[in-house]
Write an enzyme that holds these catalytic residues in place. Sequence first.
Site, PDB file in Angstrom:
ATOM      1  CE  LYS A  89      36.662   9.887 -56.641  1.00 12.38           C
ATOM      2  NZ  LYS A  89      35.974   8.627 -56.588  1.00 12.38           N
ATOM      3  CE1 TYR A 149       1.726  12.416 -56.940  1.00 10.48           C
ATOM      4  CE2 TYR A 149       3.834  13.371 -56.307  1.00 10.48           C
ATOM      5  CZ  TYR A 149       2.791  13.243 -57.214  1.00 10.48           C
ATOM      6  OH  TYR A 149       2.815  13.947 -58.396  1.00 10.48           O
TER       7      TYR A 149
HETATM    8  C1  PLP Z   1      41.455   6.291 -55.391  1.00  6.98           C
HETATM    9  C2  PLP Z   1      40.745   7.315 -54.588  1.00  6.98           C
HETATM   10  N1  PLP Z   1      41.469   8.145 -53.818  1.00  6.98           N
HETATM   11  C3  PLP Z   1      40.877   9.096 -53.062  1.00  6.98           C
HETATM   12  C4  PLP Z   1      39.501   9.247 -53.046  1.00  6.98           C
HETATM   13  C5  PLP Z   1      38.881  10.295 -52.170  1.00  6.98           C
HETATM   14  O1  PLP Z   1      38.141   9.662 -51.151  1.00  6.98           O
HETATM   15  P1  PLP Z   1      37.346  10.531 -50.057  1.00  6.98           P
HETATM   16  O2  PLP Z   1      36.333  11.284 -50.822  1.00  6.98           O
HETATM   17  O3  PLP Z   1      36.750   9.524 -49.146  1.00  6.98           O
HETATM   18  O4  PLP Z   1      38.364  11.401 -49.428  1.00  6.98           O
HETATM   19  C6  PLP Z   1      38.718   8.399 -53.812  1.00  6.98           C
HETATM   20  C7  PLP Z   1      37.258   8.522 -53.776  1.00  6.98           C
HETATM   21  O5  PLP Z   1      36.487   7.660 -53.974  1.00  6.98           O
HETATM   22  C8  PLP Z   1      39.356   7.411 -54.617  1.00  6.98           C
HETATM   23  O6  PLP Z   1      38.649   6.570 -55.396  1.00  6.98           O
END
Ligand code: PLP
Length: 359
Positions: free
Chosen positions: A35, A255
Amino acid sequence: MARPLTAHINLAAIKHNYDLAKKLQPKAKAFAVVKANAYGHGAVQVAQYLDETVDAFAVAAIEEALELREANVQSPILLLEGVFEASEWQVCEDFNFWVAVENDTQLEGFLAANIKLGKIFLKIDSGMHRLGVEPNNVAPYIDKLVSSENLGELVLMTHFSSADDLASSATPEQLTIFNQARSQFPDLETSVANSAATLKWALPEGGWIRPGIMLYGISPFDDISAQTLGLKPAMTLTSKVISLRDIADGEAVGYARAYVAQGQSRIATVAVGYGDGYPRMADHQTPVLVNQNVCYISGRVSMDMITLDVTSLPYTQVGDDVLLWGEGNPVEVVAAHSSTIAYELVTRMTGRAKRQYHK
Ligand SMILES: Cc1ncc(COP(=O)(O)O)c(C=O)c1O
């Protein structure tokens, strides 16, 4: 000529880290969580590279899943937050997506849509209190879903709030609540583990793990380095020195004149700034490598540039290589000096830094 800022993405490192997750949980199947543009690494490129390796991909929402299908990614794709609109159910069937269901609207939406799905992941709120069905209200959801002729398989899922804190009792408490909620349904598969849980917690065998941050070679723990965990960093952000000057004792840089030279000093200006995603909060102990030697941020991070005190590196020249984070300079350390976490730094990298993919 182009601005010299580049995010080098090591695809083989991502595969190495995925393989490590599978090795740690040998009986589990594993999603690759891609994602948010694969945490800034480029979802299409990462998913195309891993397509034949992974058991499935996981994304937040349907737009991210469609982007992967448009890029000809074939593996199953789970929508971790499920659908947001009724019209999405048909798309899920058409593109063979797996879908999380975490509330009533989604459950009724699926039942009403009359579409076929390979898997639904029913999310149980075991203590995170963000998404999910109340643990004592799971049975009616399961009954309705398993009696649907349109569903291939039901998997029970939860998400940990504090798996990165090995001293916290939250993870065992959440596991107990989750196990109680599913006790009448022992035959259903489960999915509980993010990266931290995959790396360090004793988990029920089998099911589906959901590693995200570890795939990118980043440790989810404050006090355990990625190297110690056997992870390889996937993003190395590099640029070059674009200007150099000597300033006298007591003169200030940038800055608000936030950095004041302690003695005659040499200041190098580098092409990267908060307009690229480099954190404006980076303090004066934030390490940066110039020709592989460490020096530190001096002065405020600007939109397109940072300044470094290179007095201890007298041979520095315009055009020299600068490594902002990645191989040899962990992004976790840069994040710690910027009051944030490495997740945020890699994920919010803008498109301004060109990505270069290495296999
Ligand atoms: C439902 C869910 N599963 C897995 C993950 C993966 O988590 P991580 O990046 O801490 O492994 C996330 C990330 O936010 C998540 O929202």
